[in-house]
Design a protein around this motif. Structure first.
Motif, short mmCIF file in Angstrom:
data_model
loop_
_atom_site.label_atom_id
_atom_site.label_comp_id
_atom_site.label_asym_id
_atom_site.label_seq_id
_atom_site.Cartn_x
_atom_site.Cartn_y
_atom_site.Cartn_z
N LYS A 828 -51.46 -37.47 23.07
CA LYS A 828 -52.88 -37.14 23.17
C LYS A 828 -53.56 -37.34 21.82
O LYS A 828 -52.93 -37.17 20.78
CB LYS A 828 -53.04 -35.69 23.60
N ASP A 831 -57.32 -33.41 17.88
CA ASP A 831 -58.56 -32.66 18.03
C ASP A 831 -59.21 -32.50 16.65
O ASP A 831 -58.63 -31.90 15.74
CB ASP A 831 -58.26 -31.30 18.63
N LYS A 832 -60.42 -33.04 16.51
CA LYS A 832 -61.10 -32.99 15.21
C LYS A 832 -61.53 -31.57 14.83
O LYS A 832 -61.71 -31.27 13.67
CB LYS A 832 -62.34 -33.90 15.22
N LEU A 833 -61.70 -30.72 15.78
CA LEU A 833 -62.09 -29.34 15.50
C LEU A 833 -60.93 -28.45 15.12
O LEU A 833 -61.12 -27.27 14.79
CB LEU A 833 -62.80 -28.75 16.72
N SER A 834 -59.74 -28.98 15.14
CA SER A 834 -58.56 -28.18 14.80
C SER A 834 -58.50 -27.95 13.30
O SER A 834 -59.02 -28.75 12.51
CB SER A 834 -57.30 -28.89 15.27
N TYR A 837 -56.27 -30.61 11.32
CA TYR A 837 -56.54 -31.99 11.72
C TYR A 837 -56.25 -32.95 10.58
O TYR A 837 -55.64 -34.00 10.79
CB TYR A 837 -58.01 -32.11 12.17
#
Length: 915
Positions: A828, A831-834, A837
């Motif tokens: 997958k 996630d940029k909001l992680s 990241y």
């Protein structure tokens, strides 16, 4: 008209019409054939196809043999009415027989094979002497019926039951060699595909089930769907119960050595196995000894069997020469050493060094010149006898192998292979090797302990003189074993003689020559055995164990006939025989072995001296020596001597008067014609000294005409008398007195304190079987080991008639799981909001850079990268195993601190004291 004639001929040949008057002419005029029933048409078509196949096989088989050998090299009778080609066998099967060296069938094969190939299949009971080709007599029809190809439906189609493991291995070898060149052709049936996979599935699959092997391997073998199972009854019943095996697919069952199979040791196992077989099977019984009345074999489920019995002329091979020695029980060891050294001349191990064994290990085969010229098989009573003889003969310098029932299967196979390859000259066995085993170059069989029945003797001596080869059978007879020899005489119908005029082989094949060993030889060997006891301290201990085992064996074996015991007592007391005594006659075969001719002059002088000593009678007795003539003892002996002289004169006067016969007028006893037993019985019919007035024409004896022959073939071996047999068929009306006699099938149960109905096999009427280690278990006992094996290997057992497991995941022993995920899915996106990241993005870039750098390096054929990487990682990421100088000094300091800490004295009281 010619067309009509051809039409008439074709119609008469196709419809099997015998009389042309019965033909309807209108049907020929109109060109229409009469209608037949559907069943009659199917039967006629099947018979026509079968006859055409047989005719084609006969033609192709004869042509195959002619092409392979040439017309000029064909032997008489090799292609004709008595050959394998006339039996309608498949050409490929005939090719296998020809390659194996089977040219002309033996009598038992000539009678059995066509009967077993008849349609519909018929049960058969075959009997012929040992070495007559009985194994091939049932193996050839079995291969023909199975078509030489493997069946994809699950379930064994043939079952061969044998009494011993060695015989099972031998039959498996014969079957595989016969099936190796047999291919029934591909693409002959509807739906068959002529490709590589179908070619591989043509070969028959064999299964061997014997004791001593791994259960897991036999589970694997059964699940691989064998076509033919060769088994011993005990282990087959164990697998059938453990695996809940269904045997309803068996079309043919063979009981080889049936007399041994149906004895008491295998009765329960065979009964349970037969219950699992279908009723529509074809049952085949083969043995060298079978009684004419097949009452003992009724449990095999025979239905209208055909009896093929070839024992009318000879019960043993005509090429077998036999010699019997009268010995004492304590002198058997010395007699055995004398026989091996002087008569058989078995070489010692000094000439057979380790070079032959080394060459065998390198090449895997042994040259014919290296095979021992006089291989000998020694039969003993128990395994204790085998262990003692093994140590005794090894100490004497012979190369010896040994086999007995409780020996490990791997050891038994190793010992038999060493003897077959010629690495050992002597094989010491119990009766476990007396059944059907074919050992090449075997010339001598020694009965160290004489068997208890004629049936066992036939099986023992049948190991030699097989397939036209010569052979010798040497037997030791003690005073207690003499009745069994007399039973054997009645069974074979040959006279027992103590001396023969000339050293010809026919005397040893047509009569039972009984003699003894020279006394001086026995004394020398006795002294030699005492010297071996001083060097090998285990021999006296093993000898004592053997004596205790022999006493138990004597109590357990069956009895001979009462007439034989009476005759044995007369022979022991008779001065004509002088059995196993100091003045007994030396066996003539020993003079032949030593090269002295018919009989040495020294032996003749010895016999004359002994006869003079036997006829000597002193003038005075011990009571009269040194005493006065007027003494009481002397007077008593004088009166006694007068009475004896009067009785002697009376016997002479009552003797029949005959003319004077001089020594010159006496004819040679070997030149005169001896009277027949029937003539003697008809002329002198005396019983108890009085003449009987029995008219043989109207007299019917209560003894069977061939009763002694049937007694020798029977499984009981003299353990049952006429009284016991009569009690089993007696009809007694006990209800008249109000008493109900308990049945023989009622036994006393100690736990229930009452009689229960059963066969006595176990408490609560539970049938018991004996395992390999001697433990008695119920016949329905399941340990659950097969269930554990199925769970471990993830294997399912198909039902009878279903398709076998052909997928790789269901193959036994593959170690692979049933389901394996091989689908590749991309990961997958991140996630940029992680929170992590950035860290994960840097790791992905490093992995991508490392992969690109290592992609230029060469890879192995297995797909892994070569020296430039380690399991997909570059060498820069691998931790170095080399330590720097600073790391080494640091490790040393840490070690010194630990050592100093461990060396400190403990605190006073310690932690436990403070508490």
């Amino acid at each position: 008209m010619p067309g009509l004639k051809r039409k008439l001929d074709s119609y008469s040949s196709s419809s099997d019409v015998e009389d042309l008057d019965k033909i309807d002419i209108s049907s020929f005029i109109t060109g229409k054939r009469p209608k037949l029933d559907a069943e009659e048409e199917e039967e006629g078509l099947a018979d026509f196809i079968q006859a055409s196949i047989v005719k084609r096989s006969i033609k192709e088989g004869a042509q195959l043999v002619k092409n392979s050998k040439g017309k000029s090299k064909l032997a008489k009778g090799e292609v004709g009415g008595g050959s394998f080609q006339s039996m309608g066998l498949h050409p490929s099967l005939l090719r296998s027989l020809t390659l194996q060296g089977y040219r002309i069938p033996t009598p038992i094969q000539r009678l059995s094979i066509p009967a077993l190939l008849s349609n519909p299949p018929r049960d058969l009971v075959g009997m012929a002497r040992t070495g007559s080709g009985k194994s091939l007599a049932y193996m050839v029809p079995l291969m023909q019926r199975l078509g030489g190809r493997h069946s994809t439906s699950f379930g064994a189609r043939a079952l061969v039951l044998l009494p011993t493991r060695e015989l099972a291995l031998q039959v498996l070898k014969v079957g595989k060699e016969l099936a190796r060149g047999f291919s029934s052709g591909r693409g002959e049936h509807a739906g068959d595909k002529d490709d590589v996979d179908s070619q591989k599935s043509q070969n028959l699959r064999w299964g061997l089930i014997v004791g001593g092997e791994s259960l897991d391997e036999q589970f694997e073998m059964i699940t691989s769907n064998p076509d033919i199972i060769i088994a011993t009854p005990g282990r087959l019943l164990h697998l059938a119960v453990e695996m809940e095996l269904d045997l309803k697919s068996v079309e043919c069952v063979v009981f080889d050595e049936a007399d041994r199979l149906f004895e008491m040791g295998f009765e329960v196992a065979l009964t349970e196995i037969v219950k699992r077989l279908p009723t529509s099977r074809q049952t085949i019984l083969f043995s060298a000894t079978l009684p004419k009345s097949l009452v003992e074999f009724s449990k095999a489920g025979l239905q209208d069997p055909k009896l093929v019995r070839l024992d009318s002329e000879s019960k043993i091979s005509p090429d077998l020469k036999m010699a019997f020695f009268s010995v004492k029980q304590a002198e058997k060891d010395a007699c055995l050493l004398s026989l091996l050294r002087d008569a058989i001349k078995v070489p010692v191990t000094s000439r057979r060094d380790a070079t032959a064994e080394t060459d065998t290990k390198k090449s895997g085969k042994l040259k014919q010149s290296d095979v021992a010229p006089h291989q000998t098989l020694v039969f003993a009573a128990t395994k204790h006898h085998v262990e003692y003889l093994l140590n005794l003969l090894t100490a004497a310098g012979y190369a010896v192998s040994h086999i007995y029932g409780s020996l490990d299967q791997m050891a038994r196979t190793l010992q038999m292979d060493r003897f077959r390859k010629g690495l050992t000259s002597i094989l010491v066995v119990t009766d476990v090797a007396a059944r059907g085993i074919d050992i090449p170059v075997l010339e001598n069989v020694i009965n160290y302990d004489f068997p208890q029945g004629a049936r066992v003797f036939v099986h023992r001596v049948g190991r030699t003189a097989r397939a036209g080869r010569q052979g010798w059978a040497w037997s030791f007879i003690t005073a207690s074993e003499l009745p069994y020899l007399l039973d054997l005489q009645l069974f074979l119908g040959r006279p027992i003689v103590a001396d023969i005029p000339t050293q010809k082989d026919q005397h040893y094949t047509e009569s039972l020559v009984l003699g003894s060993f020279p006394r001086e030889k026995i004394d020398e060997d006795e002294e030699y055995i005492r010297s071996l006891d001083s060097k090998h301290h285990s021999l006296p201990t093993l000898r004592e164990v053997m004596k205790r085992g022999h006493s138990m064996y004597e109590r357990s074996k069956g009895k001979a006939s009462s007439q034989s015991y009476k005759r044995a007592k007369v022979m022991i007391k008779s001065p004509e025989w002088t059995l196993s005594s100091s003045n007994s006659r030396v066996h003539p075969v020993l003079f032949r072995a030593s090269g002295i001719g018919d009989r040495g002059e020294a032996e003749k002088a010895r016999q004359n001296l002994l006869s003079v000593l036997n006829s000597f009678s002193p003038s005075e007795t011990v009571f009269e020596i040194g005493s006065k003539a007027s003494s009481e003892n002397a007077a008593l002996m004088k009166e006694r001597r007068k009475a004896l002289s009067k009785s002697a004169q009376k016997a002479i006067s009552n003797a029949p008067i005959a003319g004077p016969v001089t020594g010159d007028s006496l004819p040679d006893k070997h030149d005169i014609e001896m009277a027949d037993e029937d003539d003697i019985a008809a002329t002198f019919s005396f019983e108890g000294g009085q003449k009987t007035y029995r008219d043989n024409e109207f007299y019917m004896s209560h003894y069977q005409k061939d009763g002694m022959t049937e007694k020798g073939y029977s499984l009981i071996d003299g353990a049952s008398s006429f009284v016991k047999q009569a009690q089993s068929v007696a009809f007694d009306l006990t209800n008249d007195e109000g008493k109900v006699e308990r049945s023989n099938k009622q036994i006393w149960d100690k736990k229930k304190k009452k009689f229960v109905r059963g066969d006595g096999a176990g408490a609560n009427n539970v049938k018991m079987v004996r395992t390999e280690n001697g433990t008695r278990l119920p016949a329905t006992f399941r340990s659950g080991r097969f269930d554990e094996w199925k769970m471990k290997n993830r294997v399912t057992l198909p039902r009878i008639g279903e398709a076998e497991n052909t997928s790789r995941n269901n193959q036994i022993g593959s170690g692979s799981r049933r389901f394996k995920h091989v689908k590749v899915v991309s990961a997958k996106p991140l996630d940029k909001l992680s929170k992590d990241y950035d860290r994960k993005l840097r790791q992905q870039k490093k992995k991508a850079d490392g992969t690109e750098a290592s992609s230029d390096q060469p890879q192995h054929s297995s797909g892994r990268k070569a020296l430039g990487s380690h399991l997909g990682k570059s060498y820069t990421r691998v931790k170095s195993e080399l330590k720097t100088a600073e790391q080494i000094r640091k490790d040393r300091k840490i070690a010194e601190k630990r050592k100093a800490k461990n060396a400190r004295p403990a605190r006073s009281g310690g932690r436990k004291g403070k508490r």
